[in-house]
Enzyme design. Structure first.
Site, PDB file in Angstrom:
ATOM      1  N   ILE A 443       9.001   9.357  -1.391  1.00  0.00           N
ATOM      2  CA  ILE A 443       9.577   8.383  -2.280  1.00  0.00           C
ATOM      3  C   ILE A 443       9.740   7.257  -1.689  1.00  0.00           C
ATOM      4  CG2 ILE A 443      11.955   8.214  -3.057  1.00  0.00           C
ATOM      5  CD1 ILE A 443      11.886  11.491  -3.338  1.00  0.00           C
ATOM      6  N   ASP A 444       9.766   7.022  -0.286  1.00  0.00           N
ATOM      7  CA  ASP A 444       9.838   5.810   0.314  1.00  0.00           C
ATOM      8  C   ASP A 444       8.494   4.900   0.001  1.00  0.00           C
ATOM      9  OD1 ASP A 444      11.539   3.980   1.770  1.00  0.00           O
ATOM     10  OD2 ASP A 444      11.167   4.635   3.646  1.00  0.00           O
ATOM     11  N   ASP A 445       7.320   5.445   0.057  1.00  0.00           N
ATOM     12  CA  ASP A 445       6.104   4.757  -0.065  1.00  0.00           C
ATOM     13  C   ASP A 445       6.096   4.566  -1.417  1.00  0.00           C
ATOM     14  OD1 ASP A 445       3.828   4.731   2.309  1.00  0.00           O
ATOM     15  OD2 ASP A 445       5.277   6.183   2.663  1.00  0.00           O
ATOM     16  N   GLU A 448       8.056   1.441  -2.333  1.00  0.00           N
ATOM     17  CA  GLU A 448       7.801   0.162  -1.793  1.00  0.00           C
ATOM     18  C   GLU A 448       6.344  -0.262  -2.487  1.00  0.00           C
ATOM     19  OE1 GLU A 448       8.984  -2.031   0.364  1.00  0.00           O
ATOM     20  OE2 GLU A 448      10.743  -0.768   0.116  1.00  0.00           O
ATOM     21  N   HIS A 519      15.647   1.624  -1.053  1.00  0.00           N
ATOM     22  CA  HIS A 519      14.245   1.115  -1.493  1.00  0.00           C
ATOM     23  C   HIS A 519      14.020   1.621  -3.032  1.00  0.00           C
ATOM     24  CE1 HIS A 519      12.950   0.921   3.032  1.00  0.00           C
ATOM     25  NE2 HIS A 519      13.430  -0.235   2.510  1.00  0.00           N
TER      26      HIS A 519
END
Length: 715
Positions: A443-445, A448, A519
């Site tokens: 989810i973070d990638d 971003e 994020h």
């Protein structure tokens, strides 16, 4: 570089071919970290760096102290940005991606040698190069730490010592004698973590009977039952499933030497373990482990064989097209061992691909040393580099950014993975961290990458919009019940896995975190979804998670500086007024922990000692995180921001780069720290760019603020 095309789902992109991890200091994978041939001296008693090695941080609640004379403000910042942009553009791979070295600790190198010894494939050249790196990381007292400037670590020291014994180092040599004496003085092998003792058990240096039992029948537990494999975080389940096979078969290879010198008492190498009270969680799980040891003796043979076969199929089903598992070294190592024990010859295509994938984790340095990366971070590095360049004024249709967007679009994952166990029916979409990890997009990638793509003017806008729409929809579907987001799974919050005797190292579940949630909230705000209920639930969760002092815990970066540097820009992007108490408390806390040199730093010790929160030697990446938060909070003209910008300008190298030996990334809080070599380049550039040009997006989403990068481009 040799480009290898993956023909799997999602039209995956290119990566270095076999052996292309070899590079010099000028290669695109980043400058080498310190690997001296000799032994570094550890500071003596009373001289070890304290919480603020660069000068005492200002006590919480007081005004920041005055630092050294600052350079000439905006003009110097512009020059620094120009140098940094030139440097970063020069590090882009021809295929469009960026990747810096991912430095962890010597256990990666030691376990790589132990794997090769176990499989009978250890060669002299690899051993010599690995030993050169391991020796170069040894401290003056004979020990090894798990992060730069950190305390000695027993398990890392044991594994490094064994690796050097494999390389032929004499146990009576001074550097080895210091290490073994320190190990004995700190409890010996018996006091090491479980994973270290598993490696030693593979050669008879430890007894399998004195390790926690890990039955392969775990793979049969349904997903609704406690302690099923999907209760574990993805990195843990990928390690545990192959280890159930290893634990069941208990292999022992002939030991090339004895390790009696590493026992606190060689006459009693297995000291009794005192059981915790039965009424406690520890006591309950200790007794459960004893019961599993009894079960092992009476387990139905056909059931056990079926369980091991099922575990083997599970492992095979999750091998990536590049031969690795999950894009990370530990699951790959144990998967190779498990499959070999299940009958796969080393010449089998699965085994050959697995071993070749492990070779690609090797970074060869100019002095001949060989460092093993725990994983590789090209998607993460590329989206952060694109954001940095765009926010620093690089035109949105610059060829480097368009090429980066092309590569990121090719890395989109459009197949279902293990995340679907908790979210069945959710359409796939999103991005992983590594070159190949289609089973586990994160989810973070994804958040971003969307933020990066929004900054780039691509010649195929419909293609970009479709990928973003899939990524946003998948991310929204991965929201946990509490309104926040974890990294890989939804609602991966079971309280039981961390209590198992086996799980004495690192985090094994994936609960929501402030940095990932921030994020996502920032990404949703840019997509014009600030007012939607799911975004508001994420914001509410973030506000509830703020620490009393004003910061936020950082799960994937060190630590409160990272969490705060992630959350404040997200809240302001979502339209939170700068006067909101949460924003003001956060800004006040950051100003209170600024170092005398104008920078910010936070040591890994803050994960287990609250007195270290926001304290440590100043680093470029952590200074940038603090600046990004303060700039978002409206503090551009404040003294803290001026001094922080001056720190970044003053510490920049002539070639436009920054140096950063300290570890500012986090794998497992405290237990596994990371030095991302590209962090020191991308985050300072982002902060300097936002200082000069403002926020790239306004609080209304895509339009951009009055001085932001997008508004600048529109004019």
């Amino acid at each position: 570089m040799t480009a290898t095309t993956d023909g799997g789902a999602g039209s995956r992109g290119t990566e270095p071919g076999h052996g292309t991890a070899t590079h010099t200091a000028a290669a695109t994978t980043g400058p080498p970290g310190p690997a001296p041939a000799g032994v570094r001296e550890r500071p003596g008693p009373g001289t070890h760096p304290g919480p603020t090695p660069t000068g005492s941080a200002t006590p919480t609640g007081s005004a920041p102290t005055t630092g050294p004379p600052k350079p000439g403000g905006a003009e110097d910042a512009r020059e620094a940005v120009a140098r940094a942009v030139h440097h970063l553009l020069g590090r882009q791979d021809p295929a469009g991606w960026w990747k810096g070295d991912l430095e962890t600790n010597v256990t990666m190198d030691a376990e790589d040698l132990l794997l090769r010894q176990f499989l009978g494939i250890r060669d002299e050249a690899t051993t010599r190069a690995a030993a050169l790196f391991v020796r170069g990381e040894q401290e003056g007292d004979g020990t090894w730490a798990t992060f730069h400037g950190g305390p000695s670590d027993l398990s890392a020291t044991i594994e490094a010592y064994v690796a050097l014994r494999l390389a032929g180092d004499d146990p009576d040599a001074p550097h080895m004698a210091r290490a073994s004496a320190w190990i004995r003085g700190h409890g010996g092998i018996a006091a090491a973590r479980v994973f270290t003792r598993i490696w030693l058990a593979l050669f008879g240096w430890w007894s399998w009977d004195h390790l926690p039992e890990l039955p392969p029948e775990l793979v049969f537990l349904p997903s609704w039952m406690p302690l099923n494999i999907y209760d574990f975080g993805c990195w843990a389940r990928q390690t545990i499933v192959p280890l159930t096979v290893v634990s069941a078969l208990r292999p022992v290879r002939p030991a090339p030497f004895a390790l009696d010198e590493l026992h606190a008492d060689a006459r009693a190498p297995f000291p009794p373990v005192k059981l915790a009270p039965l009424a406690s969680w520890d006591g309950l799980f200790q007794r459960m482990d004893k019961a599993l040891h009894v079960y092992r003796r009476f387990a139905p043979r056909r059931l056990r064989e079926a369980a091991m076969a099922a575990a083997g199929r599970w492992i095979l089903d999750r091998q990536e097209s590049d031969g690795c598992w999950g894009g990370i070294q530990p699951p790959a190592v144990y998967s190779v061992i498990a499959l070999h024990l299940l009958g796969h010859d080393l010449r089998h295509p699965v085994m050959r691909a697995g071993l070749e994938s492990l070779d690609r984790f090797a970074v060869w340095r100019e002095d001949g040393a060989r460092m093993i990366e725990a994983c590789q971070s090209p998607v993460w590095d590329t989206c952060l580099a694109a954001i940095a360049l765009a926010d620093a004024g690089v035109a949105p249709d610059h060829p480097a950014l368009v090429k980066a967007a092309d590569w990121m679009l090719g890395e989109e994952i459009t197949r279902t993975g293990d995340w679907a166990v908790r979210r069945p029916g959710l359409a796939p979409g999103g991005w992983a961290f590594e070159f190949h990890n289609d089973n586990y997009p994160d989810i973070d990638d994804t958040a971003e990458v969307v933020l990066a793509l929004r900054r780039i003017r691509h010649p195929e806008p419909a293609r970009v919009e479709a990928a973003i729409a899939r990524g946003v929809a998948w991310t929204l579907g991965m929201q946990s019940r509490n309104g926040a987001w974890g990294a890989f799974d939804a609602d991966n919050t079971s309280p039981y896995p961390n209590k198992l005797p086996f799980c004495d190292f690192g985090e094994v579940i994936d609960p929501p975190s402030a940095d990932v949630t921030a994020h996502v909230v920032e990404m949703l705000a840019v997509e014009g979804k600030s007012a939607e209920p799911r975004t508001r639930r994420g914001i509410a969760w973030l506000l509830a998670e703020q620490e009393p002092e004003g910061g936020w815990f950082g799960r994937w970066g060190t630590n409160y500086v990272y969490g705060t540097g992630s959350v404040v820009p997200a809240l302001t992007a979502a339209g939170m007024p700068l006067s909101h108490p949460a924003i003001r408390r956060a800004a006040g806390w950051l100003e209170s922990v600024q170092n005398e040199d104008g920078g910010w730093g936070e040591d890994q010790r803050s994960y287990h000692d609250p007195s270290w929160a926001g304290k440590g030697a100043s680093t470029p990446s952590q200074t940038a995180w603090a600046l990004m938060a303060l700039l978002s909070a409206g503090e551009r003209d404040g003294a803290a921001v001026e001094r922080g910008i001056a720190y970044l300008v003053r510490t920049q190298e002539e070639d436009g780069s920054w140096d950063e030996p300290y570890f500012t990334g986090t794998g497992f809080p405290w237990d596994f720290s990371i030095n991302y070599h590209l962090y020191r380049q991308v985050f300072p550039l982002t902060a300097l760019g936002r200082y000069l040009y403002g926020e790239p997006f306004g609080p209304d989403g895509r339009s951009g603020g009055p001085t932001g990068a997008l508004a600048r481009e529109a004019r």
